[in-house]
Every structure is written in structure tokens, then in C-alpha cells.
Design a protein around this motif. Structure first.
Motif, PDB file in Angstrom:
ATOM      1  N   ALA A   1     -28.158 -62.501   4.635  1.00  0.00           N
ATOM      2  CA  ALA A   1     -29.372 -61.809   4.182  1.00  0.00           C
ATOM      3  C   ALA A   1     -29.074 -60.736   3.139  1.00  0.00           C
ATOM      4  O   ALA A   1     -29.785 -60.624   2.131  1.00  0.00           O
ATOM      5  CB  ALA A   1     -30.111 -61.207   5.373  1.00  0.00           C
ATOM      6  N   GLU A   2     -28.039 -59.955   3.343  1.00  0.00           N
ATOM      7  CA  GLU A   2     -27.736 -58.881   2.402  1.00  0.00           C
ATOM      8  C   GLU A   2     -27.370 -59.420   1.020  1.00  0.00           C
ATOM      9  O   GLU A   2     -27.837 -58.911   0.000  1.00  0.00           O
ATOM     10  CB  GLU A   2     -26.608 -58.007   2.942  1.00  0.00           C
ATOM     11  CG  GLU A   2     -26.414 -56.752   2.124  1.00  0.00           C
ATOM     12  CD  GLU A   2     -25.435 -55.790   2.777  1.00  0.00           C
ATOM     13  OE1 GLU A   2     -24.636 -55.208   2.020  1.00  0.00           O
ATOM     14  OE2 GLU A   2     -25.469 -55.627   4.007  1.00  0.00           O
ATOM     15  N   GLU A   3     -26.542 -60.455   0.967  1.00  0.00           N
ATOM     16  CA  GLU A   3     -26.138 -61.030  -0.320  1.00  0.00           C
ATOM     17  C   GLU A   3     -27.308 -61.718  -1.023  1.00  0.00           C
ATOM     18  O   GLU A   3     -27.455 -61.622  -2.244  1.00  0.00           O
ATOM     19  CB  GLU A   3     -24.978 -62.010  -0.128  1.00  0.00           C
ATOM     20  CG  GLU A   3     -23.672 -61.318   0.214  1.00  0.00           C
ATOM     21  CD  GLU A   3     -23.209 -60.397  -0.907  1.00  0.00           C
ATOM     22  OE1 GLU A   3     -22.783 -60.913  -1.955  1.00  0.00           O
ATOM     23  OE2 GLU A   3     -23.296 -59.166  -0.732  1.00  0.00           O
ATOM     24  N   VAL A   4     -28.146 -62.389  -0.262  1.00  0.00           N
ATOM     25  CA  VAL A   4     -29.333 -63.032  -0.838  1.00  0.00           C
ATOM     26  C   VAL A   4     -30.291 -61.955  -1.357  1.00  0.00           C
ATOM     27  O   VAL A   4     -30.821 -62.061  -2.466  1.00  0.00           O
ATOM     28  CB  VAL A   4     -30.010 -63.950   0.208  1.00  0.00           C
ATOM     29  CG1 VAL A   4     -31.359 -64.439  -0.285  1.00  0.00           C
ATOM     30  CG2 VAL A   4     -29.089 -65.125   0.539  1.00  0.00           C
ATOM     31  N   GLY A   5     -30.469 -60.892  -0.573  1.00  0.00           N
ATOM     32  CA  GLY A   5     -31.317 -59.783  -1.008  1.00  0.00           C
ATOM     33  C   GLY A   5     -30.777 -59.086  -2.245  1.00  0.00           C
ATOM     34  O   GLY A   5     -31.542 -58.689  -3.129  1.00  0.00           O
TER      35      GLY A   5
ATOM     36  N   ASP B   1     -21.036 -69.574  -1.093  1.00  0.00           N
ATOM     37  CA  ASP B   1     -21.310 -68.257  -1.675  1.00  0.00           C
ATOM     38  C   ASP B   1     -22.827 -68.017  -1.725  1.00  0.00           C
ATOM     39  O   ASP B   1     -23.499 -68.467  -2.656  1.00  0.00           O
ATOM     40  CB  ASP B   1     -20.707 -68.189  -3.080  1.00  0.00           C
ATOM     41  CG  ASP B   1     -20.812 -66.814  -3.720  1.00  0.00           C
ATOM     42  OD1 ASP B   1     -21.708 -66.024  -3.338  1.00  0.00           O
ATOM     43  OD2 ASP B   1     -20.005 -66.531  -4.619  1.00  0.00           O
ATOM     44  N   PRO B   2     -23.377 -67.308  -0.729  1.00  0.00           N
ATOM     45  CA  PRO B   2     -24.834 -67.136  -0.678  1.00  0.00           C
ATOM     46  C   PRO B   2     -25.403 -66.362  -1.864  1.00  0.00           C
ATOM     47  O   PRO B   2     -26.504 -66.666  -2.330  1.00  0.00           O
ATOM     48  CB  PRO B   2     -25.072 -66.390   0.630  1.00  0.00           C
ATOM     49  CG  PRO B   2     -23.772 -65.747   0.962  1.00  0.00           C
ATOM     50  CD  PRO B   2     -22.714 -66.638   0.386  1.00  0.00           C
ATOM     51  N   TYR B   3     -24.676 -65.382  -2.358  1.00  0.00           N
ATOM     52  CA  TYR B   3     -25.143 -64.594  -3.501  1.00  0.00           C
ATOM     53  C   TYR B   3     -25.297 -65.488  -4.734  1.00  0.00           C
ATOM     54  O   TYR B   3     -26.361 -65.528  -5.361  1.00  0.00           O
ATOM     55  CB  TYR B   3     -24.158 -63.452  -3.775  1.00  0.00           C
ATOM     56  CG  TYR B   3     -24.385 -62.746  -5.079  1.00  0.00           C
ATOM     57  CD1 TYR B   3     -25.398 -61.805  -5.214  1.00  0.00           C
ATOM     58  CD2 TYR B   3     -23.587 -63.013  -6.190  1.00  0.00           C
ATOM     59  CE1 TYR B   3     -25.611 -61.143  -6.414  1.00  0.00           C
ATOM     60  CE2 TYR B   3     -23.789 -62.366  -7.395  1.00  0.00           C
ATOM     61  CZ  TYR B   3     -24.803 -61.436  -7.508  1.00  0.00           C
ATOM     62  OH  TYR B   3     -25.016 -60.789  -8.700  1.00  0.00           O
ATOM     63  N   ARG B   4     -24.256 -66.224  -5.072  1.00  0.00           N
ATOM     64  CA  ARG B   4     -24.296 -67.074  -6.265  1.00  0.00           C
ATOM     65  C   ARG B   4     -25.233 -68.258  -6.079  1.00  0.00           C
ATOM     66  O   ARG B   4     -25.878 -68.693  -7.042  1.00  0.00           O
ATOM     67  CB  ARG B   4     -22.888 -67.517  -6.633  1.00  0.00           C
ATOM     68  CG  ARG B   4     -22.073 -66.287  -7.133  1.00  0.00           C
ATOM     69  CD  ARG B   4     -20.684 -66.610  -7.524  1.00  0.00           C
ATOM     70  NE  ARG B   4     -20.705 -67.406  -8.757  1.00  0.00           N
ATOM     71  CZ  ARG B   4     -19.693 -68.155  -9.140  1.00  0.00           C
ATOM     72  NH1 ARG B   4     -18.592 -68.238  -8.424  1.00  0.00           N
ATOM     73  NH2 ARG B   4     -19.774 -68.838 -10.262  1.00  0.00           N
ATOM     74  N   GLN B   5     -25.345 -68.800  -4.860  1.00  0.00           N
ATOM     75  CA  GLN B   5     -26.328 -69.870  -4.626  1.00  0.00           C
ATOM     76  C   GLN B   5     -27.747 -69.343  -4.834  1.00  0.00           C
ATOM     77  O   GLN B   5     -28.599 -70.049  -5.361  1.00  0.00           O
ATOM     78  CB  GLN B   5     -26.185 -70.461  -3.224  1.00  0.00           C
ATOM     79  CG  GLN B   5     -25.146 -71.537  -3.148  1.00  0.00           C
ATOM     80  CD  GLN B   5     -25.337 -72.475  -1.975  1.00  0.00           C
ATOM     81  OE1 GLN B   5     -26.359 -72.447  -1.274  1.00  0.00           O
ATOM     82  NE2 GLN B   5     -24.358 -73.330  -1.753  1.00  0.00           N
ATOM     83  N   THR B   6     -27.993 -68.107  -4.427  1.00  0.00           N
ATOM     84  CA  THR B   6     -29.319 -67.520  -4.624  1.00  0.00           C
ATOM     85  C   THR B   6     -29.630 -67.377  -6.104  1.00  0.00           C
ATOM     86  O   THR B   6     -30.738 -67.724  -6.557  1.00  0.00           O
ATOM     87  CB  THR B   6     -29.424 -66.159  -3.924  1.00  0.00           C
ATOM     88  OG1 THR B   6     -29.137 -66.338  -2.531  1.00  0.00           O
ATOM     89  CG2 THR B   6     -30.805 -65.548  -4.091  1.00  0.00           C
TER      90      THR B   6
END
Length: 146
Positions: A90-94, A51-56
Motif C-alpha cells: 500500500a505505501e509504495e502504491v500510494g 516491484d509494486p511502486y514501478r508496476q503502479t
């Protein structure tokens, strides 16, 4: 390991790699604080695998906890760097970055890299912060410095 304690002006104790590779989580230089690359490695494990969003959010949480040892917050952040392992993230991290820094609006860089130290890590972040007069507050003896 005691997370977030200041030793000789440096914050240590967030990951096993700090001792193994010889670095600090955060270092104050005058009124600036520089936070080393932080990932979703929390309490001895990688959080939010896949999960890139939650990892960020978790990675920035590690970095912001290091800043908190100096009394700084997200509002003191002036620069961030995000290293991601897949362009598709990129979008989820952003999105996570925007949520955390909507008020501070630091300068930011996002770079796609081939990989991180553990293949389950999707993002690594760095933080630079600034507060006028910080150096003077760090000169005063504190209970958590050694």
C-alpha cells in the motif's frame, strides 16, 4: 494491435483481454472519460515483476495513455481506484499515486483483493477524468475516429 486509437468514441488496443472479454480501454461519456482497469501489462508482457511502486507507475501509464487519446492528462483526473494484492504494498502504491497526481489530487480508493488475472500483477488501477467541453470536441470529425 494499435494502441490508443479511438473507435466510435472508445479507446482500444492496449491488451489482448479487451477483445477476448469484450471491453474498451476507455470510453467517453459526455465530458467524462472512464478508463478500464489497467495493469503493468505493456507490449505483451508484465513489466516490473515484484516491484509494486514501478508496476503502479506502469499501470497508471497505460491509463494515462488512454486518456491522451482524448487529449486529457493527469490534471484532468478526478477519481482513481487502486486494487492491490498485498497490504504490504500500500505505501509504495500510494507513493507512486502521489507522484503522478500531486497537482490534480483526485479522489482515490485503494482496496486489497485476493488476486488479479495474472499472479505476477501486483496492482490494477482505474481512472475517471473530466474536462468541461470535452463532448463538443469529440463530436467534431477526427482522423483517428472510425
Amino acid at each position: 494491435m494499435t494502441e490508443g486509437r479511438i473507435v466510435r468514441g472508445r479507446v482500444v488496443g492496449f491488451s489482448p483481454w479487451e477483445e477476448e472479454f469484450g471491453y474498451s480501454r476507455a470510453v467517453a461519456a459526455g465530458d467524462h472519460v472512464h478508463v478500464a482497469g489497467s495493469t503493468a501489462w505493456v507490449d505483451g508482457r508484465i513489466e516490473h515483476e515484484g516491484d509494486p511502486y514501478r508496476q503502479t507507475l506502469a499501470a497508471f501509464g497505460v491509463g494515462l495513455r488512454a486518456l491522451a487519446a482524448y487529449g486529457l492528462t493527469a490534471d484532468d483526473v478526478v477519481r482513481t481506484r487502486m486494487y492491490i494484492t498485498h497490504l504490504r504494498d500500500a505505501e509504495e502504491v500510494g507513493r507512486a499515486h502521489r507522484e503522478l497526481f500531486v497537482e490534480a489530487r483526485p479522489v482515490a480508493t485503494m482496496v486489497v483483493v485476493d488476486g488479479l488475472i495474472d499472479s505476477r500483477m501486483m496492482v490494477e488501477v482505474e481512472i475517471d477524468a473530466y474536462r468541461t467541453g470535452l463532448a463538443k470536441t469529440l463530436e467534431a470529425p477526427e482522423g483517428n475516429q472510425s
